[in-house]
Write a protein that holds these residues in place. Structure first.
Motif, PDB file in Angstrom:
ATOM      1  N   UNK A   2     -73.920  49.561-174.803  1.00 50.78           N
ATOM      2  CA  UNK A   2     -73.005  50.664-174.491  1.00 50.78           C
ATOM      3  C   UNK A   2     -72.095  50.926-175.692  1.00 50.78           C
ATOM      4  N   UNK A   3     -71.533  52.134-175.708  1.00 48.46           N
ATOM      5  CA  UNK A   3     -70.685  52.499-176.848  1.00 48.46           C
ATOM      6  C   UNK A   3     -69.397  51.693-176.889  1.00 48.46           C
ATOM      7  N   UNK A   4     -68.963  51.282-175.682  1.00 48.72           N
ATOM      8  CA  UNK A   4     -67.700  50.528-175.643  1.00 48.72           C
ATOM      9  C   UNK A   4     -67.870  49.174-176.324  1.00 48.72           C
ATOM     10  N   UNK A   5     -69.043  48.564-176.179  1.00 49.68           N
ATOM     11  CA  UNK A   5     -69.202  47.211-176.701  1.00 49.68           C
ATOM     12  C   UNK A   5     -69.260  47.162-178.222  1.00 49.68           C
ATOM     13  N   UNK A   6     -69.653  48.303-178.842  1.00 51.83           N
ATOM     14  CA  UNK A   6     -69.900  48.238-180.280  1.00 51.83           C
ATOM     15  C   UNK A   6     -68.693  47.781-181.112  1.00 51.83           C
ATOM     16  N   UNK A   7     -67.509  48.410-180.967  1.00 52.46           N
ATOM     17  CA  UNK A   7     -66.368  47.933-181.772  1.00 52.46           C
ATOM     18  C   UNK A   7     -65.969  46.501-181.425  1.00 52.46           C
ATOM     19  N   UNK A   8     -66.053  46.179-180.148  1.00 56.54           N
ATOM     20  CA  UNK A   8     -65.704  44.820-179.733  1.00 56.54           C
ATOM     21  C   UNK A   8     -66.635  43.815-180.397  1.00 56.54           C
ATOM     22  N   UNK A   9     -67.918  44.188-180.397  1.00 60.10           N
ATOM     23  CA  UNK A   9     -68.894  43.276-181.000  1.00 60.10           C
ATOM     24  C   UNK A   9     -68.616  43.056-182.472  1.00 60.10           C
ATOM     25  N   UNK A  10     -68.292  44.149-183.152  1.00 61.25           N
ATOM     26  CA  UNK A  10     -68.082  43.968-184.590  1.00 61.25           C
ATOM     27  C   UNK A  10     -66.825  43.141-184.848  1.00 61.25           C
ATOM     28  N   UNK A  11     -65.818  43.292-183.960  1.00 61.10           N
ATOM     29  CA  UNK A  11     -64.632  42.441-184.104  1.00 61.10           C
ATOM     30  C   UNK A  11     -65.002  40.983-183.878  1.00 61.10           C
ATOM     31  N   UNK A  12     -65.834  40.774-182.881  1.00 64.25           N
ATOM     32  CA  UNK A  12     -66.267  39.407-182.579  1.00 64.25           C
ATOM     33  C   UNK A  12     -67.047  38.813-183.762  1.00 64.25           C
ATOM     34  N   UNK A  13     -67.916  39.639-184.319  1.00 64.72           N
ATOM     35  CA  UNK A  13     -68.717  39.156-185.450  1.00 64.72           C
ATOM     36  C   UNK A  13     -67.828  38.774-186.624  1.00 64.72           C
ATOM     37  N   UNK A  14     -66.792  39.580-186.827  1.00 60.35           N
ATOM     38  CA  UNK A  14     -65.854  39.256-187.910  1.00 60.35           C
ATOM     39  C   UNK A  14     -65.192  37.909-187.639  1.00 60.35           C
ATOM     40  N   UNK A  15     -64.798  37.727-186.369  1.00 64.32           N
ATOM     41  CA  UNK A  15     -64.151  36.463-186.002  1.00 64.32           C
ATOM     42  C   UNK A  15     -65.114  35.299-186.198  1.00 64.32           C
ATOM     43  N   UNK A  16     -66.366  35.511-185.870  1.00 66.31           N
ATOM     44  CA  UNK A  16     -67.364  34.455-186.065  1.00 66.31           C
ATOM     45  C   UNK A  16     -67.498  34.090-187.527  1.00 66.31           C
ATOM     46  N   UNK A  17     -67.533  35.149-188.359  1.00 69.42           N
ATOM     47  CA  UNK A  17     -67.648  34.898-189.798  1.00 69.42           C
ATOM     48  C   UNK A  17     -66.535  33.970-190.265  1.00 69.42           C
TER      49      UNK A  17
END
Lengths: 270, 217
Positions: A2-17
């Motif tokens: 979904x479109x809502x998850x996309x920004x959240x996911x990228x924030x999460x990925x940044x946090x993972x990095x």
């Protein structure tokens, strides 16, 4: 997705990095501090040996008997030396603790971020993995595994040192071995990912959705996932995984075993 | 030789400052030199003690391997091998024992110098008493200590090192004759940990160095 998850996911990925980078540096710190502990443990064991010898000898009936209170004085010196070593060891433990705390804090902040956004992430977004990005669920799990490993390691060692008593010679003598027995190369390997996994080509999905990492796909995918993925088992895991946020030990044990291959990739990708 | 004894004066960070603010002549000068000598003698002692410990460890190891060699042929009832191996081991043992004795001799020389320092402190106290006409000397030579206190400090350190030297004599004579490995271990740990030199003597030295200005306050 979904479109809502996309920004959240990228924030999460940044946090993972950030978390994996922090994990890596703290893992190195942990390793070097722990390596510096072993000579200290060795000298404690040696001091225990000397104390044992002193207890076995009746000093008054040896040529040393002419010196007043020699046994007491030597014992005092030995204990003083042991104290000095323990003090140094305590400093090392403090550094190990700070490495552990840094890891715990990182993991906690990522978990928090995930929990805050859990409602906006649908099941697919969380469990979807690709050739170059492990799923959010996988990465959360790895971080928690690592955090638990260091927490347990630290506590076990701390408890061992705290059980020492100045008059308990047997414990002091066995200390170096006990310390060594706490080593868990398996647990450490799971975190560093320095392992060769024979099951590499039998698993993992071929789909790739995470846009930021697409560029890596072509190079990595051909190398790592030459065969077709086995999907059914994996979907089961994902179902399991999402049914609760807290991961239980036995389960993780099994899952980490299977997922450790991807672990290596995280370091490559990030 | 004198330069070596006084090396501490050359490298102390505030030596120059102290030299300018105190008139280091006469008794004070002598006390200051003595303090530096104490420091350097203890350094030499530590170095010798370290070397001696290596030698003593060698002796114990040679003894142990000889003991094993004696046991093994008995078990396998072939005495020829032990007969050939024994002499070289014995010669080496002898050499190491001589080395240890030599080190103890050097330590004896150090303690003899310490005795002279203590005697010198006593003489300084007497001199100051004579000059000032009061017990313990008049004004403090440096910050707060009277000559009596310098003498007491010297005595305390001398007593510790004299006794430790006696202990070392005994160890050097008995080490190669120790019957059990436990006793050898006790000898070795006595050599290493110097039970007759209490921590207090090192603290006294530091106090002495502080008082005389070798260490910054």
């Amino acid at each position: 997705m979904s479109d809502i998850s996309r920004p959240t996911l990228s924030a999460l990925h940044q946090a993972f990095r950030n978390s994996f980078a922090a994990l890596e540096s703290n893992q190195r710190l942990w390793g070097s501090e722990l390596a510096e502990c072993s000579p200290l443990l060795g000298s404690l064991g040696n001091l225990a040996e000397q104390m044992r010898a002193l207890s076995n000898v009746r000093v008054s009936s040896t040529p040393l008997g002419t010196f007043p209170k020699l046994e007491e004085r030597l014992r005092f010196k030995l204990q003083e030396a042991a104290d000095t070593v323990l003090e140094k060891l305590n400093e090392k433990m403090c550094r190990l603790q700070s490495a552990r705390d840094a890891i715990s804090n990182q993991v906690r902040s990522v978990m928090q971020l995930y929990e805050q956004n859990a409602t906006s992430l649908d099941l697919q977004a969380v469990t979807e993995r690709s050739a170059v990005t492990p799923s959010v669920a996988d990465m959360l799990e790895w971080l928690q595994d690592a955090e638990r490993h260091y927490r347990q390691q630290f506590l076990q060692r701390k408890v061992l040192l705290q059980t020492l008593r100045p008059n308990d010679l047997a414990l002091l003598e066995s200390l170096p071995e006990r310390w060594k027995s706490l080593e868990s190369p398996d647990g450490e390997q799971r975190i560093t990912g320095n392992i060769n996994c024979p099951k590499l080509e039998t698993r993992a999905p071929p789909t790739l959705r995470c846009g930021t990492l697409v560029s890596c796909r072509n190079t990595l995918q051909s190398v790592i996932f030459p065969g077709a993925g086995v999907k059914t088992e994996e979907q089961n895991w994902n179902q399991n995984l999402l049914s609760r946020t807290e991961v239980n030990d036995a389960d993780t044990e099994r899952k980490t075993r299977d997922l450790k291959t991807l672990h290596q990739i995280v370091f490559i990708v990030y | 030789m004198e330069g070596e004894w006084n090396q501490i004066q050359l490298r102390g960070p505030n030596t120059e400052g102290l030299a300018s603010c105190h008139a280091v002549t006469g008794s004070a000068r002598k006390v200051r030199d003595n303090a530096a000598d104490w420091h350097n003698l203890m350094l030499r002692w530590d170095k010798l003690s370290e070397d001696g410990f290596d030698v003593a460890t060698n002796i114990v190891n040679i003894k142990r391997s000889q003991h094993e060699q004696l046991l093994v042929p008995e078990a396998s009832s072939s005495s020829s091998s032990s007969a050939t191996l024994q002499p070289s081991g014995a010669a080496e043992l002898q050499a190491q024992c001589l080395k240890l004795l030599d080190i103890v001799e050097k330590m004896t020389a150090i303690v003899a110098r310490m005795e002279r320092l203590a005697a010198s402190q006593q003489a300084l106290r007497e001199l100051e008493e004579l000059r000032s006409g009061s017990a313990g000397g008049a004004a403090p030579l440096f910050h707060s200590w009277t000559t009596k206190q310098f003498e007491d400090a010297s005595r305390l350190m001398l007593a510790a090192f004299s006794e430790e030297l006696k202990l070392r004599r005994v160890i050097s004579q008995e080490l190669a004759h120790a019957a059990t490995s436990d006793l050898s271990m006790v000898y070795l740990s006595c050599w290493l940990h110097q039970p007759c030199i209490p921590a207090q003597s090192r603290i006294t030295l530091e106090a002495l160095l502080l008082e005389t200005g070798h260490r910054p306050l």
